[in-house]
Write a protein that holds these residues in place. Sequence first.
Motif, PDB file in Angstrom:
ATOM      1  N   SER A 246       0.816  -1.221   0.000  1.00 31.69           N
ATOM      2  CA  SER A 246       0.000   0.000   0.000  1.00 31.69           C
ATOM      3  C   SER A 246       0.848   1.269   0.000  1.00 31.69           C
ATOM      4  O   SER A 246       0.306   2.371  -0.019  1.00 31.69           O
ATOM      5  N   ASP A 247       2.167   1.123  -0.019  1.00 28.35           N
ATOM      6  CA  ASP A 247       3.085   2.262  -0.012  1.00 28.35           C
ATOM      7  C   ASP A 247       3.681   2.400  -1.414  1.00 28.35           C
ATOM      8  O   ASP A 247       4.561   1.619  -1.810  1.00 28.35           O
ATOM      9  N   ILE A 248       3.218   3.378  -2.171  1.00 28.28           N
ATOM     10  CA  ILE A 248       3.605   3.491  -3.574  1.00 28.28           C
ATOM     11  C   ILE A 248       5.108   3.688  -3.749  1.00 28.28           C
ATOM     12  O   ILE A 248       5.715   3.123  -4.678  1.00 28.28           O
ATOM     13  N   ASP A 249       5.741   4.447  -2.859  1.00 30.00           N
ATOM     14  CA  ASP A 249       7.184   4.670  -2.990  1.00 30.00           C
ATOM     15  C   ASP A 249       7.955   3.359  -2.821  1.00 30.00           C
ATOM     16  O   ASP A 249       8.898   3.083  -3.569  1.00 30.00           O
ATOM     17  N   LYS A 250       7.533   2.557  -1.849  1.00 27.84           N
ATOM     18  CA  LYS A 250       8.235   1.294  -1.613  1.00 27.84           C
ATOM     19  C   LYS A 250       7.933   0.284  -2.710  1.00 27.84           C
ATOM     20  O   LYS A 250       8.820  -0.499  -3.105  1.00 27.84           O
ATOM     21  N   VAL A 251       6.720   0.288  -3.207  1.00 31.67           N
ATOM     22  CA  VAL A 251       6.385  -0.602  -4.329  1.00 31.67           C
ATOM     23  C   VAL A 251       7.250  -0.270  -5.539  1.00 31.67           C
ATOM     24  O   VAL A 251       7.797  -1.164  -6.197  1.00 31.67           O
ATOM     25  N   GLN A 252       7.385   1.013  -5.837  1.00 34.31           N
ATOM     26  CA  GLN A 252       8.216   1.424  -6.973  1.00 34.31           C
ATOM     27  C   GLN A 252       9.680   1.027  -6.757  1.00 34.31           C
ATOM     28  O   GLN A 252      10.372   0.620  -7.701  1.00 34.31           O
ATOM     29  N   MET A 253      10.138   1.138  -5.518  1.00 33.69           N
ATOM     30  CA  MET A 253      11.510   0.736  -5.227  1.00 33.69           C
ATOM     31  C   MET A 253      11.686  -0.767  -5.425  1.00 33.69           C
ATOM     32  O   MET A 253      12.669  -1.226  -6.030  1.00 33.69           O
ATOM     33  N   LEU A 254      10.725  -1.560  -4.943  1.00 30.98           N
ATOM     34  CA  LEU A 254      10.783  -3.005  -5.120  1.00 30.98           C
ATOM     35  C   LEU A 254      10.814  -3.371  -6.604  1.00 30.98           C
ATOM     36  O   LEU A 254      11.575  -4.242  -7.033  1.00 30.98           O
ATOM     37  N   LEU A 255       9.987  -2.698  -7.398  1.00 31.00           N
ATOM     38  CA  LEU A 255       9.964  -2.971  -8.837  1.00 31.00           C
ATOM     39  C   LEU A 255      11.288  -2.607  -9.504  1.00 31.00           C
ATOM     40  O   LEU A 255      11.729  -3.276 -10.442  1.00 31.00           O
ATOM     41  N   SER A 256      11.935  -1.550  -9.006  1.00 29.78           N
ATOM     42  CA  SER A 256      13.248  -1.187  -9.556  1.00 29.78           C
ATOM     43  C   SER A 256      14.279  -2.264  -9.227  1.00 29.78           C
ATOM     44  O   SER A 256      15.159  -2.564 -10.046  1.00 29.78           O
ATOM     45  N   PHE A 257      14.178  -2.864  -8.033  1.00 28.69           N
ATOM     46  CA  PHE A 257      15.064  -3.981  -7.683  1.00 28.69           C
ATOM     47  C   PHE A 257      14.817  -5.168  -8.617  1.00 28.69           C
ATOM     48  O   PHE A 257      15.759  -5.829  -9.069  1.00 28.69           O
TER      49      PHE A 257
END
Length: 314
Positions: A41-52
Motif C-alpha cells: 500500500s506504499d507506492i514509494d516502496k512498491v516502486q523501489m521493489l519494482l526497480s530492484f
Amino acid sequence: MDMKSRVLIVGGTGYIGKRVVKAIIALGHPTYVLFRPQVVSDIDKVQMLLSFKQLGAKLVEASLDDHERLVDVVKQVDVVISAVSGGVVRHQILEQLKLVEAIKEAGNIKRFLPSEFGMDPDVVEHALEPGNITFIDKKKVRRAIEAANIPYTYVSANMFAGFFAGSLAQLQDDVRMMPARDKVLIYGDGNVKGVYVDEDDVGIYIVKSIDDPRTLNKTMYIRPPKNILSQKEVVEIWERLSRLNLEKIYISEDELLNMEDKSYVEKMKRCHLYHFFIRGDLYNFEIGPNATEATKLYPEIKYTTMDSYMKRYV
C-alpha cells in the motif's frame, strides 16, 4: 569458479537496506528481497521493489509473524542480511528474534548479518536512558544468534554520512539534513573523534563480508582512515568547500545532558549525540581479537572521503 551465495535481505526498502540490495546485485549475488504484505500500500516502496526486480532481484512476500512461510523463504538462500529499522522512530530490532527462530529451524544458513550498522552495543558502557534501548535490544539479538549457533557477522558502520556529516550533526529540535550556512552547535570541545561512512560504501563492505572466512563469527568495523574526524573537522571541511565562516555555539556536556526535551525522540537523539561527540564511543576503544576492520580487509574498495562527500552540498 565458485558460485556466489544466494542472499536474502529483510528491510531492503529502508535507508540502508536499499544500498545493501544494490550492492548485492552489483557484486553478482542472486538476490532475494523480502517484503511484508503491508508494503504493497506504499507506492514509494512498491516502486523501489519494482526497480530492484528490474535489476534482477527476486521479490519474496512474507511476514515475520508467519513462521512457516519465513522458514520456507530462508531455505531458498545461503545468507540472510537484516536491515530492519533500529532508529528512534521505528525501532524494530527485536522483530529479528522471529528471523533468528526461522534461521535456526531452516538449518541451512551459512551467514546471518543482523541489523547493526551503528555503534557496537557490546562496547558501550553505562549508556544513557532512553537511548540505551538500542544497545539493549541489539545485544538480545546477538545473544540469541550465538545461543542458536547461527554463523554470523556483526557490522559496525559508525555514523552514516547523510545524517551526521550532511547535517553537521544538528539533529535535535528542528532537524536539518543540509549543512548550516550561518551557525552550528558544537558538542563539548568538538575535538572528539568519530567515524563517518558513506552509505553506499556501507552496502559494499557488508556484501563483501558475507563469504569471507575472515569475518565469520566476528564483528567487522568500518573505519575509513581519512574519515576518522572530529565534529570540528567536518565543520571545517564544509567551511572550506562553501567558503563560509559559521558561528560556533559550544554546548558543554552538562548543557547537553540537562537540555529540556520536547519529545521522547529528541531525548533519544540527545543520548546518541552524547555518546558520539562527548564520550567518543565510536572510536575510544581498540579493535579486539574477535573483530576486524573492513578497509584493511578490502583495500581495493575506494571509499568516499568526507571531503568528497560534502561537495554535493555546495
